[in-house]
Write an enzyme that holds these catalytic residues in place. Structure first.
Site: not given
Length: 150
Positions: A28-29
């Site tokens: 994810d980020l």
């Protein structure tokens, strides 16, 4: 030269070990594995565990005999995996019933448990109702049920 085939993992005693590499698409980020991707790793490991054990899910499905569906899942997250980590999903059959099988799975990095889950996969008929697993399958499972070996 032989055909290139993906790994199916291997059995070490009654434990199935399935290697996984973390790719950019898995993160994810924040740069860690997105929580739902652990479920994907575990699903792949379960499918390959059955294949390596001699269970042909595809043939059963194509013959109209049914397929497995996850009936319950209890998952616990302990530590994150990150980009390029080499992981192993360790799976143990813990219980066999007429229409289901229980599996304990751990996603590990260098011996450290990152995530673990208890999964019940139930055999369902094409119409969605529970049904008995093929006897040949339960015979295989009974030989693989975890007995607490160290």
């Amino acid at each position: 030269m032989g055909q290139d085939l993906p790994t199916g993992g291997r059995f070490d005693g009654r434990e199935h070990r399935f290697p996984v590499r973390v790719y950019f698409e898995d993160t994810d980020l924040s740069g860690v594995v997105y929580h739902a991707n652990y479920l994907r790793y575990m699903e792949r490991a379960r499918s390959d565990m059955l294949r390596v054990a001699g269970i042909d899910q595809r043939a059963a499905h194509e013959a109209g005999e049914g397929a497995y569906a996850v009936a319950s899942l209890d998952i616990r997250y302990a530590a994150p995996a990150k980009l390029d980590d080499a992981l192993v999903v360790v799976s143990r059959l813990t219980q066999v019933r007429a229409a289901s099988v229980s599996i304990h799975q751990r996603v590990m990095r260098e011996g450290v448990v990152l995530t673990q889950a208890d999964v019940v996969a139930a055999m369902v008929a094409p119409g969605g109702r529970p049904k008995r697993q093929p006897r040949a399958w339960t015979d295989i499972y009974e030989r693989l049920v975890w007995q607490g070996e160290s």
